[in-house]
Design an enzyme around this catalytic site. Structure first.
Site, PDB file in Angstrom:
ATOM      1  N   SER A 145     -12.130 -19.807 -14.569  1.00 21.12           N
ATOM      2  CA  SER A 145     -11.839 -20.370 -15.891  1.00 21.12           C
ATOM      3  C   SER A 145     -10.343 -20.261 -16.147  1.00 21.12           C
ATOM      4  O   SER A 145      -9.684 -19.353 -15.620  1.00 21.12           O
ATOM      5  CB  SER A 145     -12.597 -19.584 -16.955  1.00 21.12           C
ATOM      6  OG  SER A 145     -12.103 -19.915 -18.241  1.00 21.12           O
ATOM      7  N   TYR A 158     -14.996 -11.307 -20.624  1.00 20.58           N
ATOM      8  CA  TYR A 158     -15.116 -12.548 -19.856  1.00 20.58           C
ATOM      9  C   TYR A 158     -13.786 -12.869 -19.168  1.00 20.58           C
ATOM     10  O   TYR A 158     -13.737 -13.161 -17.968  1.00 20.58           O
ATOM     11  CB  TYR A 158     -15.510 -13.673 -20.818  1.00 20.58           C
ATOM     12  CG  TYR A 158     -15.639 -15.040 -20.201  1.00 20.58           C
ATOM     13  CD1 TYR A 158     -16.804 -15.414 -19.542  1.00 20.58           C
ATOM     14  CD2 TYR A 158     -14.605 -15.971 -20.289  1.00 20.58           C
ATOM     15  CE1 TYR A 158     -16.931 -16.691 -18.993  1.00 20.58           C
ATOM     16  CE2 TYR A 158     -14.724 -17.234 -19.733  1.00 20.58           C
ATOM     17  CZ  TYR A 158     -15.895 -17.600 -19.089  1.00 20.58           C
ATOM     18  OH  TYR A 158     -16.017 -18.844 -18.539  1.00 20.58           O
TER      19      TYR A 158
HETATM   20  N1  LIG Z   1     -18.666 -24.054 -20.498  1.00 16.54           N
HETATM   21  C1  LIG Z   1     -17.359 -23.904 -20.376  1.00 16.54           C
HETATM   22  O1  LIG Z   1     -16.574 -24.311 -21.239  1.00 16.54           O
HETATM   23  C2  LIG Z   1     -16.772 -23.246 -19.156  1.00 16.54           C
HETATM   24  C3  LIG Z   1     -15.368 -23.270 -19.003  1.00 16.54           C
HETATM   25  C4  LIG Z   1     -14.808 -22.669 -17.889  1.00 16.54           C
HETATM   26  C5  LIG Z   1     -15.619 -22.070 -16.954  1.00 16.54           C
HETATM   27  N2  LIG Z   1     -16.971 -22.050 -17.127  1.00 16.54           N
HETATM   28  C6  LIG Z   1     -17.777 -21.367 -16.098  1.00 16.54           C
HETATM   29  O2  LIG Z   1     -18.785 -22.228 -15.637  1.00 16.54           O
HETATM   30  C7  LIG Z   1     -19.878 -21.435 -15.138  1.00 16.54           C
HETATM   31  C8  LIG Z   1     -21.204 -21.971 -15.677  1.00 16.54           C
HETATM   32  O3  LIG Z   1     -21.221 -21.809 -17.083  1.00 16.54           O
HETATM   33  P1  LIG Z   1     -21.967 -22.807 -18.089  1.00 16.54           P
HETATM   34  O4  LIG Z   1     -20.980 -23.197 -19.093  1.00 16.54           O
HETATM   35  O5  LIG Z   1     -22.729 -23.842 -17.350  1.00 16.54           O
HETATM   36  O6  LIG Z   1     -22.951 -21.779 -18.812  1.00 16.54           O
HETATM   37  P2  LIG Z   1     -24.552 -21.698 -18.883  1.00 16.54           P
HETATM   38  O7  LIG Z   1     -24.849 -20.576 -19.799  1.00 16.54           O
HETATM   39  O8  LIG Z   1     -25.125 -23.043 -19.199  1.00 16.54           O
HETATM   40  O9  LIG Z   1     -24.931 -21.299 -17.389  1.00 16.54           O
HETATM   41  C9  LIG Z   1     -24.866 -19.978 -16.887  1.00 16.54           C
HETATM   42  C10 LIG Z   1     -26.143 -19.712 -16.093  1.00 16.54           C
HETATM   43  O10 LIG Z   1     -26.030 -18.415 -15.487  1.00 16.54           O
HETATM   44  C11 LIG Z   1     -27.309 -17.800 -15.573  1.00 16.54           C
HETATM   45  N3  LIG Z   1     -27.164 -16.336 -15.479  1.00 16.54           N
HETATM   46  C12 LIG Z   1     -26.700 -15.501 -16.432  1.00 16.54           C
HETATM   47  N4  LIG Z   1     -26.763 -14.226 -15.995  1.00 16.54           N
HETATM   48  C13 LIG Z   1     -27.252 -14.272 -14.739  1.00 16.54           C
HETATM   49  C14 LIG Z   1     -27.553 -13.282 -13.766  1.00 16.54           C
HETATM   50  N5  LIG Z   1     -27.354 -11.971 -14.016  1.00 16.54           N
HETATM   51  N6  LIG Z   1     -28.052 -13.675 -12.574  1.00 16.54           N
HETATM   52  C15 LIG Z   1     -28.272 -14.995 -12.312  1.00 16.54           C
HETATM   53  N7  LIG Z   1     -28.023 -15.977 -13.199  1.00 16.54           N
HETATM   54  C16 LIG Z   1     -27.511 -15.618 -14.403  1.00 16.54           C
HETATM   55  C17 LIG Z   1     -27.860 -18.237 -16.922  1.00 16.54           C
HETATM   56  O11 LIG Z   1     -29.269 -18.089 -16.981  1.00 16.54           O
HETATM   57  C18 LIG Z   1     -27.398 -19.686 -16.975  1.00 16.54           C
HETATM   58  O12 LIG Z   1     -28.387 -20.563 -16.471  1.00 16.54           O
HETATM   59  C19 LIG Z   1     -19.564 -19.998 -15.538  1.00 16.54           C
HETATM   60  O13 LIG Z   1     -19.013 -19.306 -14.433  1.00 16.54           O
HETATM   61  C20 LIG Z   1     -18.517 -20.163 -16.623  1.00 16.54           C
HETATM   62  O14 LIG Z   1     -17.679 -19.029 -16.724  1.00 16.54           O
HETATM   63  C21 LIG Z   1     -17.566 -22.627 -18.207  1.00 16.54           C
END
Ligand SMILES: NC(=O)c1ccc[n+]([C@@H]2O[C@H](COP(=O)([O-])OP(=O)(O)OC[C@H]3O[C@@H](n4cnc5c(N)ncnc54)[C@H](O)[C@@H]3O)[C@@H](O)[C@H]2O)c1
Length: 254
Positions: A145, A158
């Site tokens: 991120s 985070y």
């Molecule tokens: N949404 C944003 O704006 C954004 C921005 C930058 C980076 N990211 C990164 O993208 C990635 C995906 O995030 P997202 O936005 O799709 O969120 P999301 O919450 O939709 O997806 C995260 C998934 O991880 C799973 N999870 C959580 N804890 C877990 C564990 N202990 N073991 C296995 N699975 C687990 C959850 O059940 C969920 O399905 C993350 O690494 C996040 O940091 C997201």
């Protein structure tokens, strides 16, 4: 048109989240078999498994907590038994706790680091250990991120986990470069999905502010992230490793 990743298999953590689902579909569209893992129960995976089957690729789901190294090893064994050698891994699972340094509990702090950082380490190391055993080439993508490099005082755990992930990616890239295993990080800005949506549900006015704050004035879609993740796994790539693909619409230039 020839599919880029036909007969290859990818392992994706957090695969039932918004970005994870888009990544799974993007790999399937390039012909890859998909091993999905998430902490959610198996029935939640059914719609995505059906979508992947309709695209015509083999797929497999395991309920797994990525912070548990032994459970990750079992997941990989089950994925290999079902789909063959895994040559690509996307460490995507993460959680976010909205609490400043003096509000977050010690348990919340360590859980966030265990899932976001240790979990990424467990899955990347498990997959690449197998590749080293088999003298096979492959790719690792860490979903990081832009929070790794800009202070976000409402989500310090985070941000620290993502800063750690950046160095993990570089250490692994250096170690694996002579073996033909490419390791990179993608660092999105504000994605209109998943973890950001969680934050915006608690403070809806922040969503439009995020868009306006971004120099390109657009939020990112999960599909746009997924397309870049697949690109980083191009088997013809023999030089891009240890890099950070910053896709933050210019946020970190401010
Ligand atoms: N949404 C944003 O704006 C954004 C921005 C930058 C980076 N990211 C990164 O993208 C990635 C995906 O995030 P997202 O936005 O799709 O969120 P999301 O919450 O939709 O997806 C995260 C998934 O991880 C799973 N999870 C959580 N804890 C877990 C564990 N202990 N073991 C296995 N699975 C687990 C959850 O059940 C969920 O399905 C993350 O690494 C996040 O940091 C997201």
């Amino acid at each position: 048109m020839k599919k880029l990743l036909k007969e290859k298999t990818v392992l994706i953590s957090g695969a039932l989240g918004d970005i994870g689902r888009a990544v799974a579909i993007a790999f399937a569209e390039q012909g890859a078999g998909v091993a999905l893992g998430d902490i959610q129960p198996a029935e939640k995976a059914e719609p995505l498994l059906n979508e992947l089957k309709a695209i015509g690729v083999p797929c497999h789901y395991t309920q797994v907590d990525v912070s548990d190294a032994a459970a990750v090893d079992s997941w990989l064994q089950a994925a290999e038994a079902a789909l063959g050698l895994v040559s690509m891994v996307v460490a995507n699972a993460a959680t976010v706790t909205i609490a400043g340094l003096y509000q977050i509990t010690a348990e919340q702090w360590s859980k966030e680091l265990r899932v976001n950082l240790d979990g990424a380490f467990h899955i990347a190391r498990a997959v690449t250990s197998r590749l080293l055993e088999k003298a096979a080439m492959g790719s690792v993508v860490f979903v990081g991120s832009w929070a790794a490099e800009a202070v976000h005082s409402h989500i310090p755990a985070y941000s620290v986990s993502k800063a750690g992930l950046r160095m993990l990616s570089k250490c692994m890239a250096l170690e694996l470069a002579p073996h033909g295993i490419m390791v990179n990080e993608i660092a999105p800005g504000y994605v209109d999905a998943g973890l950001s949506r969680t934050v915006w549900e608690q403070a809806p006015e922040q969503k439009e502010l995020a868009r306006l704050r971004t120099p390109v004035r657009q939020l990112i879609t999960p599909q746009q992230v997924a397309r870049e993740v697949v690109r980083l796994c191009d088997p013809e790539n023999r030089h891009i490793t240890g890099s950070v693909l910053l896709m933050d619409g210019g946020l970190s230039l401010l």
